[in-house]
Design a protein around this motif. Structure first.
Motif, PDB file in Angstrom:
ATOM      1  N   ARG A   3      12.098   6.236   0.949  1.00  0.00           N
ATOM      2  CA  ARG A   3      11.708   5.955   2.331  1.00  0.00           C
ATOM      3  C   ARG A   3      10.872   7.107   2.897  1.00  0.00           C
ATOM      4  NH1 ARG A   3      16.797   4.871   5.605  1.00  0.00           N
ATOM      5  NH2 ARG A   3      17.224   3.948   3.624  1.00  0.00           N
ATOM      6  N   LYS A   4      11.291   8.333   2.628  1.00  0.00           N
ATOM      7  CA  LYS A   4      10.562   9.502   3.127  1.00  0.00           C
ATOM      8  C   LYS A   4       9.149   9.574   2.535  1.00  0.00           C
ATOM      9  CE  LYS A   4      14.485  12.472   4.233  1.00  0.00           C
ATOM     10  NZ  LYS A   4      14.428  12.376   5.665  1.00  0.00           N
ATOM     11  N   ILE A   5       9.013   9.217   1.273  1.00  0.00           N
ATOM     12  CA  ILE A   5       7.697   9.227   0.628  1.00  0.00           C
ATOM     13  C   ILE A   5       6.795   8.177   1.265  1.00  0.00           C
ATOM     14  CG2 ILE A   5       6.467   8.753  -1.544  1.00  0.00           C
ATOM     15  CD1 ILE A   5       8.918  10.025  -2.989  1.00  0.00           C
ATOM     16  N   ILE A   6       7.325   7.005   1.511  1.00  0.00           N
ATOM     17  CA  ILE A   6       6.542   5.938   2.150  1.00  0.00           C
ATOM     18  C   ILE A   6       6.118   6.361   3.550  1.00  0.00           C
ATOM     19  CG2 ILE A   6       6.599   3.549   3.009  1.00  0.00           C
ATOM     20  CD1 ILE A   6       8.505   2.938   0.615  1.00  0.00           C
ATOM     21  N   ILE A   7       7.023   6.992   4.297  1.00  0.00           N
ATOM     22  CA  ILE A   7       6.690   7.477   5.644  1.00  0.00           C
ATOM     23  C   ILE A   7       5.577   8.524   5.563  1.00  0.00           C
ATOM     24  CG2 ILE A   7       7.551   8.777   7.638  1.00  0.00           C
ATOM     25  CD1 ILE A   7      10.306   7.355   7.097  1.00  0.00           C
ATOM     26  N   GLU A   8       5.639   9.398   4.578  1.00  0.00           N
ATOM     27  CA  GLU A   8       4.597  10.417   4.398  1.00  0.00           C
ATOM     28  C   GLU A   8       3.249   9.766   4.067  1.00  0.00           C
ATOM     29  OE1 GLU A   8       4.635  13.695   4.964  1.00  0.00           O
ATOM     30  OE2 GLU A   8       6.729  13.554   5.585  1.00  0.00           O
ATOM     31  N   ILE A   9       3.255   8.745   3.221  1.00  0.00           N
ATOM     32  CA  ILE A   9       2.016   8.045   2.862  1.00  0.00           C
ATOM     33  C   ILE A   9       1.440   7.348   4.099  1.00  0.00           C
ATOM     34  CG2 ILE A   9       1.066   6.102   1.539  1.00  0.00           C
ATOM     35  CD1 ILE A   9       3.072   6.925  -0.721  1.00  0.00           C
ATOM     36  N   ILE A  10       2.293   6.658   4.853  1.00  0.00           N
ATOM     37  CA  ILE A  10       1.846   5.976   6.081  1.00  0.00           C
ATOM     38  C   ILE A  10       1.256   6.991   7.049  1.00  0.00           C
ATOM     39  CG2 ILE A  10       2.691   4.820   8.172  1.00  0.00           C
ATOM     40  CD1 ILE A  10       4.665   3.297   6.297  1.00  0.00           C
ATOM     41  N   SER A  11       1.978   8.080   7.267  1.00  0.00           N
ATOM     42  CA  SER A  11       1.491   9.114   8.192  1.00  0.00           C
ATOM     43  C   SER A  11       0.159   9.680   7.724  1.00  0.00           C
ATOM     44  CB  SER A  11       2.524  10.237   8.326  1.00  0.00           C
ATOM     45  OG  SER A  11       3.713   9.736   8.879  1.00  0.00           O
ATOM     46  N   SER A  12       0.045   9.930   6.427  1.00  0.00           N
ATOM     47  CA  SER A  12      -1.200  10.479   5.874  1.00  0.00           C
ATOM     48  C   SER A  12      -2.369   9.516   6.061  1.00  0.00           C
ATOM     49  CB  SER A  12      -1.027  10.796   4.393  1.00  0.00           C
ATOM     50  OG  SER A  12      -0.033  11.768   4.224  1.00  0.00           O
ATOM     51  N   LEU A  13      -2.147   8.235   5.818  1.00  0.00           N
ATOM     52  CA  LEU A  13      -3.215   7.237   6.010  1.00  0.00           C
ATOM     53  C   LEU A  13      -3.657   7.186   7.468  1.00  0.00           C
ATOM     54  CD1 LEU A  13      -1.941   4.314   3.742  1.00  0.00           C
ATOM     55  CD2 LEU A  13      -3.989   5.722   3.382  1.00  0.00           C
ATOM     56  N   LEU A  14      -2.688   7.208   8.380  1.00  0.00           N
ATOM     57  CA  LEU A  14      -3.026   7.171   9.806  1.00  0.00           C
ATOM     58  C   LEU A  14      -3.734   8.460  10.239  1.00  0.00           C
ATOM     59  CD1 LEU A  14       0.233   5.471  11.081  1.00  0.00           C
ATOM     60  CD2 LEU A  14      -2.076   4.516  11.273  1.00  0.00           C
ATOM     61  N   ILE A  15      -3.291   9.595   9.717  1.00  0.00           N
ATOM     62  CA  ILE A  15      -3.955  10.869  10.030  1.00  0.00           C
ATOM     63  C   ILE A  15      -5.408  10.817   9.570  1.00  0.00           C
ATOM     64  CG2 ILE A  15      -4.075  13.326   9.398  1.00  0.00           C
ATOM     65  CD1 ILE A  15      -0.915  13.198   9.283  1.00  0.00           C
ATOM     66  N   LEU A  16      -5.621  10.362   8.341  1.00  0.00           N
ATOM     67  CA  LEU A  16      -6.992  10.252   7.825  1.00  0.00           C
ATOM     68  C   LEU A  16      -7.836   9.322   8.685  1.00  0.00           C
ATOM     69  CD1 LEU A  16      -6.369  10.079   3.967  1.00  0.00           C
ATOM     70  CD2 LEU A  16      -7.543  11.894   5.226  1.00  0.00           C
ATOM     71  N   LEU A  17      -7.278   8.180   9.045  1.00  0.00           N
ATOM     72  CA  LEU A  17      -8.007   7.220   9.879  1.00  0.00           C
ATOM     73  C   LEU A  17      -8.415   7.851  11.205  1.00  0.00           C
ATOM     74  CD1 LEU A  17      -8.969   4.345  10.725  1.00  0.00           C
ATOM     75  CD2 LEU A  17      -6.650   4.023  11.633  1.00  0.00           C
ATOM     76  N   PHE A  18      -7.446   8.415  11.923  1.00  0.00           N
ATOM     77  CA  PHE A  18      -7.733   8.920  13.263  1.00  0.00           C
ATOM     78  C   PHE A  18      -8.619  10.162  13.249  1.00  0.00           C
ATOM     79  CE2 PHE A  18      -3.769   6.499  14.430  1.00  0.00           C
ATOM     80  CZ  PHE A  18      -4.461   5.508  15.117  1.00  0.00           C
ATOM     81  N   LEU A  19      -8.425  11.054  12.293  1.00  0.00           N
ATOM     82  CA  LEU A  19      -9.301  12.233  12.224  1.00  0.00           C
ATOM     83  C   LEU A  19     -10.716  11.829  11.831  1.00  0.00           C
ATOM     84  CD1 LEU A  19      -7.079  15.059  10.697  1.00  0.00           C
ATOM     85  CD2 LEU A  19      -7.774  14.717  13.081  1.00  0.00           C
ATOM     86  N   TYR A  20     -10.829  10.938  10.852  1.00  0.00           N
ATOM     87  CA  TYR A  20     -12.147  10.468  10.440  1.00  0.00           C
ATOM     88  C   TYR A  20     -12.865   9.788  11.617  1.00  0.00           C
ATOM     89  CZ  TYR A  20     -15.818   7.795   8.229  1.00  0.00           C
ATOM     90  OH  TYR A  20     -17.040   7.257   7.913  1.00  0.00           O
ATOM     91  N   ALA A  21     -12.153   8.911  12.314  1.00  0.00           N
ATOM     92  CA  ALA A  21     -12.759   8.165  13.427  1.00  0.00           C
ATOM     93  C   ALA A  21     -13.206   9.115  14.535  1.00  0.00           C
ATOM     94  CB  ALA A  21     -11.767   7.133  13.969  1.00  0.00           C
TER      95      ALA A  21
END
Length: 146
Positions: A3-21
């Motif tokens: 669960r923690k790994i999935i949360i980290e992956i989700i957070s990382s994807l969202l971080i990439l999206l928002f920083l890139y945007a």
């Protein structure tokens, strides 16, 4: 642990999206302002939106980095992505005569149906992250209380 790994992956994807945007908007700031002025809302809102949107994206990304602020940041991700998704649906329903995409970078190249699926993906992972964090908290309470 999974669960923690999935949360980290989700957070990382969202971080990439928002920083890139946000960075793409700032790198092409004049274009972003022009696109915002062509949106179907009053132009007096543009000076506020061109600051608020990229700053909100960065703040959400920063919130996702830290464990203490991750849950509020996941909720903020969900709200922002839902707003973008609702807007995309209104565009697809032809509620406006002309609507340029005010997204940054390669996201700007997506068609409106592609935008919808892109946004729905990020809405879904935001919700999944919230749900997993709640389950994490419940698990910790049960473990500590036992």
């Amino acid at each position: 642990m999974k669960r923690k790994i999935i949360i980290e992956i989700i957070s990382s994807l969202l971080i990439l999206l928002f920083l890139y945007a946000s960075v793409s908007k700032w790198l092409a700031f004049k274009t972003f302002i022009g696109d915002m002025n062509n949106q179907p809302f009053p132009n007096w809102m543009t000076p506020y939106l061109v600051v608020i949107i990229p700053v909100a994206e960065v703040l959400i990304a920063m919130g996702l980095i830290f464990e203490k602020t991750r849950v509020p940041a996941l909720y903020a991700s969900f709200v922002l992505m839902m707003a973008f998704t609702i807007y995309t649906v209104t565009v697809l329903l032809h509620a406006f005569r002309y609507v340029p995409c005010s997204c940054g970078g390669v996201i700007k190249k997506l068609t409106w149906p592609q935008h919808l699926f892109f946004n729905l993906f990020f809405v879904a992972i935001s919700l999944l992250g919230i749900w997993l964090k709640k389950r994490d908290a419940q698990h910790e309470v049960r473990t500590v209380g036992a």
